[in-house]
Each structure stands twice: as C-alpha cells, then as structure tokens.
Design a protein around this motif. Sequence first.
Motif, PDB file in Angstrom:
ATOM      1  N   HIS A  16       0.841  -1.195   0.000  1.00 29.28           N
ATOM      2  CA  HIS A  16       0.000   0.000   0.000  1.00 29.28           C
ATOM      3  C   HIS A  16       0.880   1.249   0.000  1.00 29.28           C
ATOM      4  O   HIS A  16       1.880   1.305   0.697  1.00 29.28           O
ATOM      5  N   PRO A  17       0.492   2.257  -0.768  1.00 31.18           N
ATOM      6  CA  PRO A  17       1.285   3.485  -0.821  1.00 31.18           C
ATOM      7  C   PRO A  17       1.184   4.262   0.492  1.00 31.18           C
ATOM      8  O   PRO A  17       0.217   4.125   1.231  1.00 31.18           O
ATOM      9  N   ALA A  18       2.192   5.096   0.752  1.00 31.57           N
ATOM     10  CA  ALA A  18       2.178   5.944   1.940  1.00 31.57           C
ATOM     11  C   ALA A  18       1.060   6.971   1.842  1.00 31.57           C
ATOM     12  O   ALA A  18       0.415   7.304   2.831  1.00 31.57           O
ATOM     13  N   VAL A  19       0.839   7.482   0.643  1.00 29.95           N
ATOM     14  CA  VAL A  19      -0.256   8.422   0.395  1.00 29.95           C
ATOM     15  C   VAL A  19      -1.033   7.917  -0.810  1.00 29.95           C
ATOM     16  O   VAL A  19      -0.492   7.801  -1.901  1.00 29.95           O
ATOM     17  N   TRP A  20      -2.298   7.601  -0.594  1.00 26.70           N
ATOM     18  CA  TRP A  20      -3.165   7.148  -1.683  1.00 26.70           C
ATOM     19  C   TRP A  20      -3.989   8.347  -2.130  1.00 26.70           C
ATOM     20  O   TRP A  20      -4.555   9.065  -1.312  1.00 26.70           O
ATOM     21  N   THR A  21      -4.033   8.584  -3.430  1.00 22.21           N
ATOM     22  CA  THR A  21      -4.860   9.674  -3.951  1.00 22.21           C
ATOM     23  C   THR A  21      -5.814   9.119  -4.995  1.00 22.21           C
ATOM     24  O   THR A  21      -5.476   8.195  -5.737  1.00 22.21           O
ATOM     25  N   GLY A  22      -6.990   9.673  -5.021  1.00 23.14           N
ATOM     26  CA  GLY A  22      -7.994   9.274  -5.996  1.00 23.14           C
ATOM     27  C   GLY A  22      -8.831  10.465  -6.406  1.00 23.14           C
ATOM     28  O   GLY A  22      -8.822  11.508  -5.755  1.00 23.14           O
ATOM     29  N   ARG A  23      -9.571  10.266  -7.469  1.00 24.12           N
ATOM     30  CA  ARG A  23     -10.371  11.371  -8.006  1.00 24.12           C
ATOM     31  C   ARG A  23     -11.578  10.810  -8.733  1.00 24.12           C
ATOM     32  O   ARG A  23     -11.531   9.731  -9.305  1.00 24.12           O
ATOM     33  N   ALA A  24     -12.644  11.563  -8.708  1.00 29.86           N
ATOM     34  CA  ALA A  24     -13.814  11.282  -9.540  1.00 29.86           C
ATOM     35  C   ALA A  24     -14.174  12.582 -10.253  1.00 29.86           C
ATOM     36  O   ALA A  24     -14.091  13.662  -9.666  1.00 29.86           O
ATOM     37  N   THR A  25     -14.538  12.471 -11.508  1.00 29.40           N
ATOM     38  CA  THR A  25     -14.834  13.643 -12.327  1.00 29.40           C
ATOM     39  C   THR A  25     -16.190  13.476 -12.995  1.00 29.40           C
ATOM     40  O   THR A  25     -16.584  12.379 -13.360  1.00 29.40           O
ATOM     41  N   ASN A  26     -16.892  14.594 -13.170  1.00 25.91           N
ATOM     42  CA  ASN A  26     -18.165  14.599 -13.871  1.00 25.91           C
ATOM     43  C   ASN A  26     -18.121  15.698 -14.920  1.00 25.91           C
ATOM     44  O   ASN A  26     -18.247  16.874 -14.607  1.00 25.91           O
ATOM     45  N   ARG A  27     -17.944  15.299 -16.156  1.00 19.79           N
ATOM     46  CA  ARG A  27     -17.842  16.276 -17.244  1.00 19.79           C
ATOM     47  C   ARG A  27     -19.183  16.905 -17.600  1.00 19.79           C
ATOM     48  O   ARG A  27     -19.224  17.959 -18.224  1.00 19.79           O
ATOM     49  N   VAL A  28     -20.281  16.280 -17.202  1.00 19.03           N
ATOM     50  CA  VAL A  28     -21.613  16.851 -17.459  1.00 19.03           C
ATOM     51  C   VAL A  28     -21.770  18.181 -16.726  1.00 19.03           C
ATOM     52  O   VAL A  28     -22.467  19.080 -17.195  1.00 19.03           O
ATOM     53  N   GLN A  29     -21.086  18.321 -15.601  1.00 15.44           N
ATOM     54  CA  GLN A  29     -21.172  19.565 -14.828  1.00 15.44           C
ATOM     55  C   GLN A  29     -20.696  20.763 -15.658  1.00 15.44           C
ATOM     56  O   GLN A  29     -21.141  21.883 -15.435  1.00 15.44           O
ATOM     57  N   TRP A  30     -19.786  20.535 -16.603  1.00 14.78           N
ATOM     58  CA  TRP A  30     -19.330  21.637 -17.449  1.00 14.78           C
ATOM     59  C   TRP A  30     -20.475  22.197 -18.290  1.00 14.78           C
ATOM     60  O   TRP A  30     -20.528  23.399 -18.551  1.00 14.78           O
ATOM     61  N   LEU A  31     -21.396  21.335 -18.717  1.00 10.57           N
ATOM     62  CA  LEU A  31     -22.559  21.819 -19.471  1.00 10.57           C
ATOM     63  C   LEU A  31     -23.428  22.727 -18.608  1.00 10.57           C
ATOM     64  O   LEU A  31     -23.923  23.760 -19.068  1.00 10.57           O
ATOM     65  N   LEU A  32     -23.618  22.340 -17.339  1.00 10.41           N
ATOM     66  CA  LEU A  32     -24.379  23.186 -16.429  1.00 10.41           C
ATOM     67  C   LEU A  32     -23.659  24.504 -16.177  1.00 10.41           C
ATOM     68  O   LEU A  32     -24.293  25.556 -16.034  1.00 10.41           O
ATOM     69  N   ALA A  33     -22.340  24.462 -16.117  1.00 12.04           N
ATOM     70  CA  ALA A  33     -21.562  25.696 -15.945  1.00 12.04           C
ATOM     71  C   ALA A  33     -21.759  26.620 -17.154  1.00 12.04           C
ATOM     72  O   ALA A  33     -21.834  27.849 -16.994  1.00 12.04           O
ATOM     73  N   LEU A  34     -21.871  26.044 -18.345  1.00 12.09           N
ATOM     74  CA  LEU A  34     -22.136  26.859 -19.537  1.00 12.09           C
ATOM     75  C   LEU A  34     -23.505  27.525 -19.465  1.00 12.09           C
ATOM     76  O   LEU A  34     -23.673  28.665 -19.897  1.00 12.09           O
ATOM     77  N   VAL A  35     -24.482  26.834 -18.911  1.00  7.10           N
ATOM     78  CA  VAL A  35     -25.812  27.429 -18.716  1.00  7.10           C
ATOM     79  C   VAL A  35     -25.706  28.628 -17.780  1.00  7.10           C
ATOM     80  O   VAL A  35     -26.304  29.683 -18.017  1.00  7.10           O
TER      81      VAL A  35
END
Length: 185
Positions: A16-35
């Motif tokens: 196991h790493p000393a520091v574990w990093t993860g991410r989740a992304t939602n590209r649909v949110q960019w469409l709402l930002a355009l609105v």
Amino acid sequence: MRDQPRDLSPDKDASHPAVWTGRATNRVQWLLALVGAACMALGIELAVDSAWSSGAAPLVMSVVGCIAAGLLVLFGTLAFVHVDLKLDGECLEIRCGHIGVPRRRIPLSHVVGADFSPQITPRHWGGWGYRWRPEKGTAVVVRRGEGIVLRLWDGHTFTITVDNAESAVRVIRERLRTITPGTAH
C-alpha cells in the motif's frame, strides 16, 4: 484516477502506498456551468443594450436576477466538477472542485470501518454535490458509480464517489488495523 505511491519508506508495507490519492470527475457539470455563463451573459446584455420602456425597476430586476442566477449555477457546478481524495497515515481529506472547497478532513482515528459501494447515484442523495440526508448520512457525490462508505465512531456515515474505490477501501482497512480507536493524532 490517480493511485500513486508517494514517500514510500522501505520499512513500510510495500503493498500500500504511503499516500493514496484518488479522483472522480463529472464532465456533465461543465454543461451546467455553460448554462450559468449564458445566464450571466444575458444579464450583461440586458444591462448594456436595453430598450425597455416599462421603467428601470423591471430592467434592474431582470439584470440582477440573470447575473445572480448565472453566478449561482456557474460556481455551484464548478465546485463539484470533481472530487479529490487523499489518504495518508493519519487522515482522509476530501476536496471538491478546482479551489478545493468544500473540504473535509476525517482523522482515521474517527473511522470505524470502510465499505466499497459499487453503485452510488445522485438520485439516491438528491443530486450532485455535498449532501446530507438524516437516514443516510453525509456524501460528496460528483457522478454515478463506485465509491467509499466510511462508518464513523459517532454513528454517522460519509460517502464519497471516487474512482478505484476498492483500492481505497483496502488501504483504509489496512491503516485502521494500526490505529487505536478514538485517539486523536
């Protein structure tokens, strides 16, 4: 997704790493930002090029309303375009969006256990974002899919959508074996 070892000492467990990093992304949110940006642009257009003959009050209300709605939608969606999770030997840190706000830091000494959830949906939590439901606990939901459900010492749960959640649960469980419950670090 980032699942990278950093600062791995030779005396630590190499699985196991000393520091574990993860991410989740939602590209649909960019469409709402355009609105949101479009609402702001409409408000600015009304303010600059208005030919309203019905008076200043309706014009001001329309301009302020469009700009306020645009800012609310724009910043509300950009705050939850992605979530970053950082797990080190002492705590789990959750940061949302590009500026990292809202942020939550949970010491591992406050965690009873961690479970993998294969399917977390915004529908179950009432939408995207930082959510609280009395019967379910608190969650950071930025997309549909896998995530982590933390059981805390105070009886609450904290759910996070993150890529490679099974790996994170394994690392959390391993770290919990070495921590004395209820102690502050």
